[in-house]
Design an enzyme around this catalytic site. Sequence first.
Site, short mmCIF file in Angstrom:
data_model
loop_
_atom_site.label_atom_id
_atom_site.label_comp_id
_atom_site.label_asym_id
_atom_site.label_seq_id
_atom_site.Cartn_x
_atom_site.Cartn_y
_atom_site.Cartn_z
N SER A 165 0.83 -1.21 0.00
CA SER A 165 0.00 0.00 0.00
C SER A 165 0.86 1.26 0.00
CB SER A 165 -0.89 0.03 1.24
OG SER A 165 -1.68 -1.13 1.31
N1 SAH Z 1 -0.22 -5.37 4.12
C1 SAH Z 1 0.50 -5.58 2.87
C2 SAH Z 1 -0.31 -5.22 1.64
C3 SAH Z 1 -1.08 -6.37 1.27
S1 SAH Z 1 -1.94 -6.46 -0.26
C4 SAH Z 1 1.82 -4.86 2.84
O1 SAH Z 1 2.12 -4.08 3.77
O2 SAH Z 1 2.58 -5.09 1.90
C5 SAH Z 1 -3.19 -7.59 0.32
C6 SAH Z 1 -2.70 -8.97 0.65
O3 SAH Z 1 -3.82 -9.69 1.19
C7 SAH Z 1 -2.22 -9.77 -0.55
O4 SAH Z 1 -0.92 -10.21 -0.34
C8 SAH Z 1 -3.22 -10.93 -0.63
O5 SAH Z 1 -2.63 -12.13 -1.07
C9 SAH Z 1 -3.67 -11.03 0.82
N2 SAH Z 1 -4.96 -11.71 1.02
C10 SAH Z 1 -6.10 -11.60 0.31
N3 SAH Z 1 -7.06 -12.39 0.85
C11 SAH Z 1 -6.50 -13.03 1.92
C12 SAH Z 1 -6.97 -13.98 2.88
N4 SAH Z 1 -8.21 -14.47 2.85
N5 SAH Z 1 -6.11 -14.39 3.83
C13 SAH Z 1 -4.83 -13.93 3.89
N6 SAH Z 1 -4.34 -13.04 3.01
C14 SAH Z 1 -5.15 -12.59 2.05
#
Ligand code: SAH
Length: 227
Positions: A60
């Site tokens: 993000s």
């Molecule tokens: N917090 C992260 C940004 C993440 S983008 C950072 O600081 O880089 C969102 C993430 O959520 C992705 O990697 C995606 O694979 C994960 N995601 C989506 N659905 C999910 C679920 N049900 N359980 C765990 N992770 C999930």
Amino acid sequence: MTPDPSVIRLIIHLRQAGITNTEVLSAMERTPRDYFIPPHFQVHAYEDQAVPIGLGQTISQPYIVAYMTQELKIEKIHTVLEIGTGSGYQAAVLSHLARRVYTIERHKPLLELAEQRFQELKLRNITTLAGDGTKGWPGEQSFDRMIVTAACEGEPPVSLLAQLKIGGMMVIPVGAQGQPQTLKRYKKESEDVFAVQNLLPVRFVPLLPDVPRNNSYSSGDLEELTA
Ligand code: SAH
């Protein structure tokens, strides 16, 4: 150690954009975002923008990370659960503010990279799990704070709300892909009463159920993570 000028510029920008909590600003300053960014996007490490991290996911924008962190009102004694580890950057920021951070990611290759970064940066109060975060943390755990960094359609998953302590708070983006999404804060008033506040219009990748099958990564997908 003198911080990099590009880090200082980012912190000044965040302050001007309305991040006023000095502990949050200090946690952002102490978290080197370049560690969490793939090599070919390094030039954007300290710009206020989202960056691809592979497998269709993004780290993000720093402002959103700082904003969500600030709105969580974390105290030093808190245990925080993050859903969507991604690069690990948000978890690393949280680790400077909370007692312990638990974080779940459904893409194992992303989680493994994040784990390496936590080790290199000696962030020892982060516990990771590969799996479907919508099911919550396995076992009887409960959390003071929760942060979901992928957008859910409709209501937050019930298993997550159940693991929030009474008095606890969750920030979560809500809305379908391609539709306007809103960052919301849920405060658990009692076992089944939540106060909900709309915080900010946002754009997040979707919160998806289950985990990808082991063989669903092509070698191209994995090269993209480190090339
Ligand atoms: N917090 C992260 C940004 C993440 S983008 C950072 O600081 O880089 C969102 C993430 O959520 C992705 O990697 C995606 O694979 C994960 N995601 C989506 N659905 C999910 C679920 N049900 N359980 C765990 N992770 C999930």
